[in-house]
Design a protein around this motif. Structure first.
Motif, PDB file in Angstrom:
ATOM      1  N   PRO A 132      -4.839 -12.708 -32.757  1.00 44.64           N
ATOM      2  CA  PRO A 132      -4.824 -11.960 -32.647  1.00 44.64           C
ATOM      3  C   PRO A 132      -6.379 -11.239 -31.438  1.00 44.64           C
ATOM      4  N   ASP A 133      -7.392 -11.367 -32.389  1.00 47.42           N
ATOM      5  CA  ASP A 133      -8.915 -11.295 -31.405  1.00 47.42           C
ATOM      6  C   ASP A 133      -8.877 -12.510 -30.618  1.00 47.42           C
ATOM      7  N   ALA A 134      -8.576 -13.535 -30.702  1.00 48.03           N
ATOM      8  CA  ALA A 134      -8.110 -14.370 -29.543  1.00 48.03           C
ATOM      9  C   ALA A 134      -7.536 -14.259 -28.247  1.00 48.03           C
ATOM     10  N   ILE A 135      -6.489 -13.412 -28.430  1.00 49.85           N
ATOM     11  CA  ILE A 135      -5.636 -12.634 -27.446  1.00 49.85           C
ATOM     12  C   ILE A 135      -6.243 -11.831 -26.686  1.00 49.85           C
ATOM     13  N   LYS A 136      -6.735 -10.741 -27.942  1.00 49.73           N
ATOM     14  CA  LYS A 136      -7.175  -9.501 -27.034  1.00 49.73           C
ATOM     15  C   LYS A 136      -8.695 -10.073 -25.413  1.00 49.73           C
ATOM     16  N   ALA A 137      -9.586 -11.101 -26.808  1.00 52.79           N
ATOM     17  CA  ALA A 137     -10.308 -11.573 -25.557  1.00 52.79           C
ATOM     18  C   ALA A 137      -9.978 -12.027 -24.462  1.00 52.79           C
ATOM     19  N   ALA A 138      -9.392 -12.937 -24.078  1.00 53.49           N
ATOM     20  CA  ALA A 138      -8.881 -13.725 -23.844  1.00 53.49           C
ATOM     21  C   ALA A 138      -7.861 -11.883 -22.351  1.00 53.49           C
ATOM     22  N   ASN A 139      -7.422 -11.397 -22.702  1.00 56.88           N
ATOM     23  CA  ASN A 139      -6.963  -9.934 -21.693  1.00 56.88           C
ATOM     24  C   ASN A 139      -7.567  -9.556 -21.573  1.00 56.88           C
ATOM     25  N   GLN A 140      -8.526  -8.925 -22.362  1.00 62.38           N
ATOM     26  CA  GLN A 140      -9.817  -8.599 -22.143  1.00 62.38           C
ATOM     27  C   GLN A 140     -10.533  -9.028 -20.285  1.00 62.38           C
ATOM     28  N   LEU A 141     -10.402 -10.097 -19.998  1.00 59.85           N
ATOM     29  CA  LEU A 141     -10.086 -10.915 -18.976  1.00 59.85           C
ATOM     30  C   LEU A 141      -9.921  -9.766 -17.684  1.00 59.85           C
ATOM     31  N   PHE A 142      -8.992 -10.086 -17.568  1.00 59.40           N
ATOM     32  CA  PHE A 142      -8.259  -9.142 -16.676  1.00 59.40           C
ATOM     33  C   PHE A 142      -8.075  -7.379 -16.537  1.00 59.40           C
ATOM     34  N   LYS A 143      -8.578  -7.210 -17.626  1.00 57.44           N
ATOM     35  CA  LYS A 143      -8.369  -5.468 -17.547  1.00 57.44           C
ATOM     36  C   LYS A 143      -9.129  -4.993 -16.381  1.00 57.44           C
ATOM     37  N   LYS A 144     -10.301  -5.281 -15.773  1.00 65.85           N
ATOM     38  CA  LYS A 144     -10.825  -4.944 -14.387  1.00 65.85           C
ATOM     39  C   LYS A 144     -10.437  -5.968 -13.000  1.00 65.85           C
ATOM     40  N   SER A 145      -9.496  -6.682 -13.421  1.00 61.28           N
ATOM     41  CA  SER A 145      -9.083  -7.698 -12.190  1.00 61.28           C
ATOM     42  C   SER A 145      -7.955  -6.771 -11.458  1.00 61.28           C
ATOM     43  N   LYS A 146      -8.935  -6.752  -9.936  1.00 64.68           N
ATOM     44  CA  LYS A 146      -7.840  -6.094  -8.890  1.00 64.68           C
ATOM     45  C   LYS A 146      -6.809  -6.507  -8.627  1.00 64.68           C
ATOM     46  N   TYR A 147      -6.667  -8.356  -8.463  1.00 60.21           N
ATOM     47  CA  TYR A 147      -5.574  -9.122  -7.860  1.00 60.21           C
ATOM     48  C   TYR A 147      -4.536 -10.079  -9.169  1.00 60.21           C
ATOM     49  N   HIS A 148      -5.325 -10.230 -10.234  1.00 59.12           N
ATOM     50  CA  HIS A 148      -5.150 -11.234 -11.398  1.00 59.12           C
ATOM     51  C   HIS A 148      -4.745 -10.543 -11.952  1.00 59.12           C
ATOM     52  N   GLN A 149      -3.376 -11.994 -12.584  1.00 61.46           N
ATOM     53  CA  GLN A 149      -3.071 -11.379 -14.128  1.00 61.46           C
ATOM     54  C   GLN A 149      -3.031 -12.578 -14.863  1.00 61.46           C
ATOM     55  N   LEU A 150      -2.604 -12.263 -16.334  1.00 62.81           N
ATOM     56  CA  LEU A 150      -3.213 -13.166 -17.350  1.00 62.81           C
ATOM     57  C   LEU A 150      -1.568 -14.121 -17.491  1.00 62.81           C
ATOM     58  N   ALA A 151      -1.570 -15.158 -17.077  1.00 63.70           N
ATOM     59  CA  ALA A 151      -0.011 -16.172 -16.657  1.00 63.70           C
ATOM     60  C   ALA A 151       1.057 -16.336 -18.160  1.00 63.70           C
ATOM     61  N   SER A 152      -0.773 -17.490 -18.487  1.00 67.32           N
ATOM     62  CA  SER A 152       0.448 -17.735 -19.800  1.00 67.32           C
ATOM     63  C   SER A 152      -1.233 -17.637 -20.806  1.00 67.32           C
TER      64      SER A 152
ATOM     65  N   TYR B 273      -9.456 -19.862 -34.460  1.00 63.15           N
ATOM     66  CA  TYR B 273      -8.827 -20.028 -33.389  1.00 63.15           C
ATOM     67  C   TYR B 273      -9.287 -20.131 -32.257  1.00 63.15           C
ATOM     68  N   LYS B 274      -8.832 -20.808 -30.942  1.00 68.99           N
ATOM     69  CA  LYS B 274      -9.463 -20.743 -30.174  1.00 68.99           C
ATOM     70  C   LYS B 274      -8.283 -20.593 -29.403  1.00 68.99           C
ATOM     71  N   VAL B 275      -8.676 -20.022 -27.863  1.00 67.42           N
ATOM     72  CA  VAL B 275      -7.663 -19.471 -26.573  1.00 67.42           C
ATOM     73  C   VAL B 275      -7.244 -20.064 -25.386  1.00 67.42           C
ATOM     74  N   GLN B 276      -6.933 -20.585 -24.902  1.00 66.65           N
ATOM     75  CA  GLN B 276      -7.021 -21.032 -23.653  1.00 66.65           C
ATOM     76  C   GLN B 276      -6.316 -20.257 -22.343  1.00 66.65           C
ATOM     77  N   GLY B 277      -6.411 -20.062 -21.469  1.00 67.00           N
ATOM     78  CA  GLY B 277      -5.552 -19.076 -20.856  1.00 67.00           C
ATOM     79  C   GLY B 277      -5.380 -19.445 -19.208  1.00 67.00           C
ATOM     80  N   ALA B 278      -4.443 -19.140 -18.146  1.00 67.26           N
ATOM     81  CA  ALA B 278      -4.134 -19.222 -17.021  1.00 67.26           C
ATOM     82  C   ALA B 278      -3.944 -17.998 -16.100  1.00 67.26           C
ATOM     83  N   ALA B 279      -4.771 -17.697 -15.278  1.00 68.73           N
ATOM     84  CA  ALA B 279      -4.340 -16.690 -14.147  1.00 68.73           C
ATOM     85  C   ALA B 279      -3.839 -16.704 -12.851  1.00 68.73           C
ATOM     86  N   SER B 280      -2.809 -16.066 -12.844  1.00 65.06           N
ATOM     87  CA  SER B 280      -2.146 -15.937 -11.614  1.00 65.06           C
ATOM     88  C   SER B 280      -2.072 -14.736 -10.760  1.00 65.06           C
ATOM     89  N   LEU B 281      -1.680 -14.862  -9.694  1.00 64.14           N
ATOM     90  CA  LEU B 281      -1.881 -13.804  -8.683  1.00 64.14           C
ATOM     91  C   LEU B 281      -0.458 -12.494  -8.759  1.00 64.14           C
TER      92      LEU B 281
END
Length: 131
Positions: A51-71, A90-98
């Motif tokens: 959950p900490d790993a996922i939360k960290a990835a989600n935090q990156l997109f909180k202020k995003s105006k145009y993108h979301q966490l795709a995967s 745990y390690k986390v990897q994510g991808a952004a999408s419009l």
């Protein structure tokens, strides 16, 4: 508005629209580069739990105006601690999408602006004269 009676004129300009869309595209690309860099910087970090790993990835997109966490992908990593025993991380990897909803809304607004006047008499100041 602001306690002052006003007359507003909504204007739509094709040249302004083209300029706004070009500017929007630059902002989208700039944000994508920033987010991708942050995702890359996040991937080597070790987290205590999934959950900490996922939360960290989600935090990156909180202020995003145009993108979301795709995967998002988490993986378990076992590391030796100071005592020589295995500890789970745990390690986390994510991808952004419009985020199409956000971008489409902004595209619809492109080229529009408001002219305001406190001259309420339309005969004293016509819409054409306001322009």
């Amino acid at each position: 508005y602001g306690g002052i009676e006003q007359r507003w004129l909504v204007v739509e300009s094709q040249k302004r629209r083209e300029s706004d869309l070009k500017s929007l595209e630059k902002k989208i690309q700039k944000e994508l580069g920033t987010i991708e860099k942050k995702l890359k910087d996040l991937s080597p970090h070790n987290f205590a739990c999934k959950p900490d790993a996922i939360k960290a990835a989600n935090q990156l997109f909180k202020k995003s105006k145009y993108h979301q966490l795709a995967s998002i992908n988490t993986q378990v990593v076992f590391l030796k601690d100071e005592n020589g025993s295995d500890s789970c991380h745990y390690k986390v990897q994510g991808a952004a999408s419009l985020c199409l909803e956000k971008v489409e809304s902004l595209k619809k607004q492109a080229g529009r602006f408001v002219l305001a006047t406190n001259v309420l008499d339309i005969e004293a100041l016509t819409s054409e004269k306001m322009l």
